[in-house]
Design an enzyme around this catalytic site. Sequence first.
Site, PDB file in Angstrom:
ATOM      1  N   ASP A 326       5.779   6.838   7.775  1.00  0.00           N
ATOM      2  CA  ASP A 326       5.088   6.314   6.606  1.00  0.00           C
ATOM      3  C   ASP A 326       3.576   6.377   6.866  1.00  0.00           C
ATOM      4  OD1 ASP A 326       4.531   5.219   4.158  1.00  0.00           O
ATOM      5  OD2 ASP A 326       5.907   3.531   4.342  1.00  0.00           O
ATOM      6  N   GLU A 526       3.601  -2.801  -2.992  1.00  0.00           N
ATOM      7  CA  GLU A 526       3.674  -3.111  -1.557  1.00  0.00           C
ATOM      8  C   GLU A 526       3.240  -4.554  -1.283  1.00  0.00           C
ATOM      9  OE1 GLU A 526       2.546   0.159   1.036  1.00  0.00           O
ATOM     10  OE2 GLU A 526       2.566   1.527  -0.657  1.00  0.00           O
TER      11      GLU A 526
HETATM   12  C1  BGC Z   1       4.567   3.546   1.296  1.00  0.00           C
HETATM   13  C2  BGC Z   1       5.550   4.638   1.025  1.00  0.00           C
HETATM   14  C3  BGC Z   1       4.879   5.780   0.323  1.00  0.00           C
HETATM   15  C4  BGC Z   1       3.686   6.242   1.128  1.00  0.00           C
HETATM   16  C5  BGC Z   1       2.925   7.360   0.465  1.00  0.00           C
HETATM   17  C6  BGC Z   1       3.328   4.039   1.952  1.00  0.00           C
HETATM   18  O1  BGC Z   1       2.395   3.027   2.054  1.00  0.00           O
HETATM   19  O2  BGC Z   1       5.170   2.553   2.101  1.00  0.00           O
HETATM   20  O3  BGC Z   1       6.622   4.149   0.262  1.00  0.00           O
HETATM   21  O4  BGC Z   1       5.786   6.822   0.127  1.00  0.00           O
HETATM   22  O5  BGC Z   1       2.807   5.167   1.320  1.00  0.00           O
HETATM   23  O6  BGC Z   1       2.254   6.939  -0.652  1.00  0.00           O
HETATM   24  C1  BGC Z   2      -2.169   4.779  -1.149  1.00  0.00           C
HETATM   25  C2  BGC Z   2      -0.694   4.540  -1.184  1.00  0.00           C
HETATM   26  C3  BGC Z   2      -0.242   4.086   0.142  1.00  0.00           C
HETATM   27  C4  BGC Z   2      -1.074   2.928   0.650  1.00  0.00           C
HETATM   28  C5  BGC Z   2      -0.701   2.524   2.025  1.00  0.00           C
HETATM   29  C6  BGC Z   2      -2.896   3.563  -0.642  1.00  0.00           C
HETATM   30  O1  BGC Z   2      -4.256   3.747  -0.597  1.00  0.00           O
HETATM   31  O2  BGC Z   2      -2.618   5.105  -2.422  1.00  0.00           O
HETATM   32  O3  BGC Z   2       0.005   5.675  -1.565  1.00  0.00           O
HETATM   33  O4  BGC Z   2       1.085   3.717   0.025  1.00  0.00           O
HETATM   34  O5  BGC Z   2      -2.439   3.219   0.611  1.00  0.00           O
HETATM   35  O6  BGC Z   2      -1.350   1.356   2.418  1.00  0.00           O
END
Ligand code: BGC
Ligand code: BGC
Length: 648
Positions: A326, A526
Site C-alpha cells: 500500500d 481512510e
Molecule cells: C489506500 C489504498 C489505496 C492506495 C492508493 C492507500 O492509502 O489504503 O486503499 O488503494 O492508497 O490510492
Molecule cells: C492519496 C490517496 C492515498 C493517501 C494515503 C493521498 O494523498 O490521494 O490515494 O490513499 O494519500 O495516505
Amino acid sequence: MKKVLTIILSLQLVFLLAGCTTESTPDIPTPDEIDCEVTPNHEDCETNPDPDPETNYYYCIDLDEECLTLVEGFIDSMTLRQKAGQMVQAERGDISPAEVKSYGVGSILSGGGSHPTSFDNTPLQWYNMYVDYQTKAIESGTGIPIIYGIDAVHGNNNLYGATIFPHNIGLGAANDPELMYEIGRVTAEEMLVTGINWNFAPAMSVVQDIRWGRTYEGFSEDPVLHGDLIASIILGMEENGVSATAKHFLGDGGTSGGHDRGNTMGTEEMIRELYLAPYYDAIEANVDTVMISYSSINGSKMHQNGYWINDVLKDELGFEGFVISDWEAIHELSGDLETQIVLSVNAGVDMLMEPNAWRETISGIESAVSSNRITTERIDDAIRRILTVKYYRGLFEDPFAKLDDSYLGNEDHLAVAREAVRKSLVLLKNDNSSLPLAKTHKIYITGPGANSIGLQSGGWSTHWQGAYSNFWSWDFEMIPNDQLGSGIGIEDALSEALGGFSGEIVNSPELADTIIIVLSENPYAEGFGDNYDMTLTTGNAHSENEAALQIAAQYNDSKNVVGILLSGRPLLLEDNLQNFDSFIAAWLPGSEGGHGISDVLFGEFDFTGTLSFTWPNNYEQIGYNMNDDLYDPSSVLFPYGFGLSYQD
Ligand code: BGC
Ligand code: BGC
C-alpha cells in the site's frame, strides 16, 4: 464448458518492440509462433469450487507454456536495475514520461483525486496522459509496458462524469451477485475510456468495528456474504479487461477499536475464518493482484508478514498474481529504506507502491540484491508474476487499448447504478403506512443531503476525501462541492418523478403532507473517518442534521415524516427514531442516488435491501455482531439481516 481465450500477439507490437528496444530484449516470437492459451477457467472452478483437501489449493490458472517462455525470456535478459524498476510503482504527480523511459518503472498510479491536470479532465485528457507514459515505457530499455493503477472503488471515481455506484456497504445490503458482475463490468468500461486497466478494488475488508473510517469500503461484517459478491465483481472487471485487486490483506477490517492502520488481534483460527475466507473466493475468480494492509496482525505489520503472504496467500492458497504494497506503507516498518524493502520483498511483496520515493526504492532493491539481502530468485519470482499479469491483461498485445468515450455514463451504465441504489436501500421503520408515497403528495424535503450529489457519494468521489469538504486536492484547488460531472440529487429526482402528476415539492413544511428529512455524514476517506462519537449530530455528522432533526420532532404529530440517512455506516440514532414515521438507511448511494431513492419511495419498486451490518443501540454494542457466538438479535437496535419491505 471450457473457455479458452486465445491471445495472439499482433504484428504491430512486434514491430513496435523490435524498433524500440535494445539488444538485451529477448527475441519476440512472431504471431505464428505464439498461440497463448489462457485458461483462467472460472468455469472449471465452478464445477470444482472447493480447494484440494490435501493442499487447500485452487487449481484455476493454467499458464500457457508459450507465454511462460516469453516471460522467462525477459527474466533471462533483464539487468538487475531493470528488474528493480519493474518492481516499483510511482505516482503520476511525481514522475515524468521521460523518467519512465530512463528508469523503466513497472507501474504508475493515480492516488485518490490525482488527475492529469484538473478534477474536470475529460477521458481524452486522461488517455493522452496514459499514452505519454506508455509510449515512453515501450521506448525504455526492456520495452515492457507499464500497468497503470487507480482506485475505481465505486465506479471510476477519479474521472469527472463517471457513473458513481453505491459504496460497498450498500452493495452488501443489496447482496446480489449478478448485479455485482454488472458493476464490475461498468467500472471496467468506464476505466477503459482512459486506457487505464488496473483497479485497486474491491476492498474485501470484513469490518468488525464500525468506528473505522473505511467501514463503507467493506461489504459486510459477515465473511460469508463477501464470498459471492467478491467473486462476481472481480469477474465483472477482469472478464471486461481490467485487473482487480483484492485488498487489504489481511485483517484490515478487524483492528482494535476500528483504528485505521491499527492492529488486529486473534487466534489463527479466528483470523482465517473472519478475514482470510473471502480471499479463497477472490483467488478462485483469478484476481490479478492483492494489496497488503497497513495494519498488523497480533502486533506484526502485514507488510513484513511472510507467514501470511508467502506461506498462506501464495503457497497455501496458490495465489499466482502479484502482491503490491500500500501507499508508502513499507515506510511504517522499522529500519532505513533498504531494510524496509528487504523486509517487505522477502515477506512476499512483489511491487512497491512508492509514490514519491520510487527512485530511492529502485536503488534500494538493487543494492539489497547486491549485498545478498534479497535473492535473485525472489526478484525473478516477483518479475515473473508482474509480467504474467501484464501479459494476460493484454498489455503486450495492445498497450494503447481504449474504449470509445460513449461508454462514459451511458444509459446502460446509469441503469445499473440506479438498480444498485434501489437494491441497497434498507427500510428500517415504516409505521402508519408512511411509505410508499403517492404522486399526489405535497412533499417538503430538507436536511443537508436533500439535494447533494457530493454528500450522497461520500469519500473517494472525484477527490480522495469526496467532492464535499474543506480539503485541498492534489491540484491545490479547493474541492468544489458536488462537482462530479454526473448524478442527480434526491429532491431533483423527486421533482422529475412528480412531473405530470398533481403532487409537488413545496417550500414550507406547513404546506406539506409528507416531510422528507435527509440526514448526512460529511464525506471522509481512510483515517479521516475514524469516529469515536458517532451519533446523528456528533463526530462526522453534518452540522445541519441538528436543525433537520428539530423539524422532524416538531412535525411528527401532524405530518408524515420520512427519514433518509446518508452515511458510511450505522450511526447511533439515540431517541431520534421516534420522530420519524419511516426511516431508510441509504448508505452512500452515489450519482444515481436520487433516481434510485425516488423509484422506491414512490413504490415503483419495493425495498429488498437487508442490513449487512448490525445496527447497535448504543455505544457499548459497537463491535458486537453476528460473528459473536452469543449473538442475540433482539438485543441490538436492528440485527444483521434486518430490512422491511412493503409486504411487511
Ligand atoms: C489506500 C489504498 C489505496 C492506495 C492508493 C492507500 O492509502 O489504503 O486503499 O488503494 O492508497 O490510492
Ligand atoms: C492519496 C490517496 C492515498 C493517501 C494515503 C493521498 O494523498 O490521494 O490515494 O490513499 O494519500 O495516505
